[in-house]
Design a protein around this motif. Structure first.
Motif, PDB file in Angstrom:
ATOM      1  N   ASN A 138       0.970  -1.154  -0.085  1.00 36.11           N
ATOM      2  CA  ASN A 138       0.092  -0.069  -0.093  1.00 36.11           C
ATOM      3  C   ASN A 138       0.746   1.267  -0.213  1.00 36.11           C
ATOM      4  N   GLU A 139       0.298   2.283   0.286  1.00 39.14           N
ATOM      5  CA  GLU A 139       0.836   3.662   0.249  1.00 39.14           C
ATOM      6  C   GLU A 139       2.324   3.735   0.973  1.00 39.14           C
ATOM      7  N   VAL A 145      -2.385   7.354   5.806  1.00 38.68           N
ATOM      8  CA  VAL A 145      -2.871   6.082   5.410  1.00 38.68           C
ATOM      9  C   VAL A 145      -2.817   4.772   6.521  1.00 38.68           C
ATOM     10  N   ASP A 201      -5.031   5.409   9.362  1.00 36.20           N
ATOM     11  CA  ASP A 201      -6.591   5.389   8.796  1.00 36.20           C
ATOM     12  C   ASP A 201      -6.969   3.787   8.766  1.00 36.20           C
TER      13      ASP A 201
END
Length: 140
Positions: free
Chosen positions: A52-53, A59, A62
């Protein structure tokens, strides 16, 4: 060429952690691969691996809030002998997965610009984590 090594990740707090550099730094054989694949297997049932990011840490925060809401501690779980965070950790691990298959070219992982390898630590005190890294490819 085939190469296999067990990587040891330091203990981390609960949450999602960017571990790309830690993985790559423990794999000197990666720099010898012209073209190939790297398979990573996390040897735990209460943590996860995902891509992911790799830039904005919000991010990861979250994502942790989302999974805490979706699979909260202290729900009524039959499996609760190891504490209130254990069964939710197993569910998160199965939901996200514990392995990744990544392409390698000219000694580097072929990740997208904003992609990084994440460790999802789903226990409050998970301890050090082990990843079996298996590298297969043509050498430079």
């Amino acid at each position: 060429m085939w190469f296999q090594q067990t990587l040891i990740l330091k203990a981390r707090s609960r949450g999602f952690h960017l571990i790309t550099d830690e993985v790559v730094n423990q794999l000197p054989a990666l720099s010898q691969v012209q073209a190939g694949l790297l398979h990573l297997l996390l040897q735990h049932t209460s943590a996860s691996l995902t891509l992911n990011e790799n830039c904005d840490p919000s991010v990861r925060r979250d994502m942790e809030r989302y999974f805490q809401t979706a699979m909260p501690d202290n729900e009524h779980y039959e499996h609760d002998a190891e504490g209130p965070d254990d069964m939710p950790a197993h569910i998160k691990s199965s939901t996200l997965g514990v392995s990744l298959m990544l392409p390698v070219k000219q000694g580097r992982l072929l990740l997208g610009t904003w992609q990084g390898i994440w460790l999802g630590e789903h226990r409050n005190h998970g301890g050090p984590r082990r990843i079996v890294a298996t590298l297969q490819g043509e050498t430079l």
